[in-house]
Write an enzyme that holds these catalytic residues in place. Structure first.
Site, mmCIF file in Angstrom:
data_model
loop_
_atom_site.group_PDB
_atom_site.id
_atom_site.type_symbol
_atom_site.label_atom_id
_atom_site.label_comp_id
_atom_site.label_asym_id
_atom_site.label_seq_id
_atom_site.Cartn_x
_atom_site.Cartn_y
_atom_site.Cartn_z
ATOM 1 N N TYR A 1 -10.784 -6.692 -7.054
ATOM 2 C CA TYR A 1 -9.830 -5.636 -6.737
ATOM 3 C C TYR A 1 -8.844 -5.398 -7.883
ATOM 4 O O TYR A 1 -8.547 -4.262 -8.227
ATOM 5 C CB TYR A 1 -9.069 -6.012 -5.449
ATOM 6 C CG TYR A 1 -8.060 -4.999 -5.010
ATOM 7 C CD1 TYR A 1 -8.447 -3.854 -4.329
ATOM 8 C CD2 TYR A 1 -6.707 -5.172 -5.258
ATOM 9 C CE1 TYR A 1 -7.523 -2.907 -3.909
ATOM 10 C CE2 TYR A 1 -5.769 -4.240 -4.842
ATOM 11 C CZ TYR A 1 -6.190 -3.114 -4.168
ATOM 12 O OH TYR A 1 -5.269 -2.182 -3.769
ATOM 13 N N HIS B 1 -6.324 -10.221 1.479
ATOM 14 C CA HIS B 1 -7.765 -10.197 1.253
ATOM 15 C C HIS B 1 -8.397 -11.425 1.903
ATOM 16 O O HIS B 1 -7.768 -12.478 1.998
ATOM 17 C CB HIS B 1 -8.076 -10.191 -0.252
ATOM 18 C CG HIS B 1 -7.739 -8.891 -0.910
ATOM 19 N ND1 HIS B 1 -7.613 -8.772 -2.271
ATOM 20 C CD2 HIS B 1 -7.511 -7.651 -0.413
ATOM 21 C CE1 HIS B 1 -7.320 -7.525 -2.577
ATOM 22 N NE2 HIS B 1 -7.250 -6.824 -1.471
ATOM 23 N N LYS C 1 -2.425 -0.760 7.665
ATOM 24 C CA LYS C 1 -3.861 -1.036 7.698
ATOM 25 C C LYS C 1 -4.190 -2.277 8.521
ATOM 26 O O LYS C 1 -5.080 -2.253 9.360
ATOM 27 C CB LYS C 1 -4.396 -1.207 6.271
ATOM 28 C CG LYS C 1 -5.885 -1.446 6.217
ATOM 29 C CD LYS C 1 -6.417 -1.513 4.818
ATOM 30 C CE LYS C 1 -7.916 -1.752 4.827
ATOM 31 N NZ LYS C 1 -8.454 -1.845 3.480
ATOM 32 N N ARG D 1 -0.650 -0.916 -6.593
ATOM 33 C CA ARG D 1 -0.955 -2.198 -5.938
ATOM 34 C C ARG D 1 -1.820 -3.073 -6.839
ATOM 35 O O ARG D 1 -1.594 -4.273 -6.965
ATOM 36 C CB ARG D 1 -1.655 -1.897 -4.615
ATOM 37 C CG ARG D 1 -1.980 -3.075 -3.752
ATOM 38 C CD ARG D 1 -2.449 -2.544 -2.385
ATOM 39 N NE ARG D 1 -3.213 -3.493 -1.620
ATOM 40 C CZ ARG D 1 -2.701 -4.390 -0.782
ATOM 41 N NH1 ARG D 1 -1.398 -4.464 -0.634
ATOM 42 N NH2 ARG D 1 -3.486 -5.194 -0.102
ATOM 43 N N ARG E 1 0.845 -1.192 0.000
ATOM 44 C CA ARG E 1 0.000 0.000 0.000
ATOM 45 C C ARG E 1 0.881 1.242 0.000
ATOM 46 O O ARG E 1 1.977 1.244 0.558
ATOM 47 C CB ARG E 1 -0.893 0.023 1.235
ATOM 48 C CG ARG E 1 -1.994 -1.003 1.200
ATOM 49 C CD ARG E 1 -2.827 -0.937 2.484
ATOM 50 N NE ARG E 1 -3.863 -1.957 2.437
ATOM 51 C CZ ARG E 1 -3.695 -3.217 2.841
ATOM 52 N NH1 ARG E 1 -2.539 -3.602 3.336
ATOM 53 N NH2 ARG E 1 -4.690 -4.076 2.751
ATOM 54 N N HIS F 1 -3.785 3.482 -5.377
ATOM 55 C CA HIS F 1 -4.033 2.035 -5.391
ATOM 56 C C HIS F 1 -3.734 1.395 -6.751
ATOM 57 O O HIS F 1 -3.648 0.179 -6.855
ATOM 58 C CB HIS F 1 -5.464 1.721 -4.973
ATOM 59 C CG HIS F 1 -5.608 1.437 -3.518
ATOM 60 N ND1 HIS F 1 -5.075 0.326 -2.912
ATOM 61 C CD2 HIS F 1 -6.211 2.131 -2.533
ATOM 62 C CE1 HIS F 1 -5.355 0.336 -1.635
ATOM 63 N NE2 HIS F 1 -6.039 1.435 -1.371
#
Length: 180
Positions: free
Chosen positions: A163, A154, A63, A131, A40, A128
């Site tokens: 994603y 995830h 995170k 990533r 990230r 993002h």
């Protein structure tokens, strides 16, 4: 809400890398780290020279708070070694021009990536996207959604495929073939 996309075209990635290498070494390394590690942006911006001295990056993700180890591919390691050559171990990799040893902000990283997107005709590019680009190309090369799911932390394979844009690619292909 703006949904950002991965950079799907490997040729565009190659062009971006060449452009950044020529114009801005810091932004080049930022881009390389993002597309080669899947970290990230907040975690990337916290990195210091000492964090990338070995072949892998060890960190506690901001995170998830999970400890993570990410191996650096040889191209990335070679470029990072050259970039860090004359830097102090405690120096942030992506230093801001403000302050003595302060990292650039997430919003600054966003502006950098948005400008790159505009320069190369890529819509919906943001922090993002790096990533997601990593995830998209990892999946295309290896086809291992379970490993990718674990790498991206995830909880479900469906989340991972959505994603990285694979599910959208599949839906777009079906829609193109659709007739009534």
């Amino acid at each position: 809400m703006n949904i950002v996309q991965p950079i799907r075209d490997a040729e565009v990635i190659k062009e971006i890398k060449a452009y950044l290498k020529e114009t801005n070494e810091r932004n080049y390394i930022l881009f390389l780290l993002g597309i080669n590690t899947g970290l990230r942006i907040k975690d990337i911006l916290k990195l210091r020279v000492r964090d990338v001295e070995g072949w892998s990056i060890h960190l506690r993700e901001g995170k998830t708070k999970k400890i993570k180890e990410v191996w650096m591919p040889s191209e990335l390691k070679k470029e990072i070694r050259a970039y860090c050559k004359d830097k102090h171990k405690n120096e942030f990799l992506f230093k801001s021009r403000q302050g003595k040893n302060k990292a650039i902000s997430v919003s600054m990283a966003y502006y950098i990536l948005r400008d790159i997107g505009e320069e190369f005709g890529q819509e919906r590019i943001g922090c993002h996207s790096l990533r997601k680009t990593y995830g998209y190309h990892f999946y295309k090369q290896h086809g291992d959604v379970v490993a990718l799911q674990e790498m991206l932390n995830h909880s479900d394979q469906k989340i991972t495929l959505r994603y990285i844009g694979i599910r959208q690619d599949d839906l777009n292909k079906l829609q193109k073939k659709f007739k009534i």
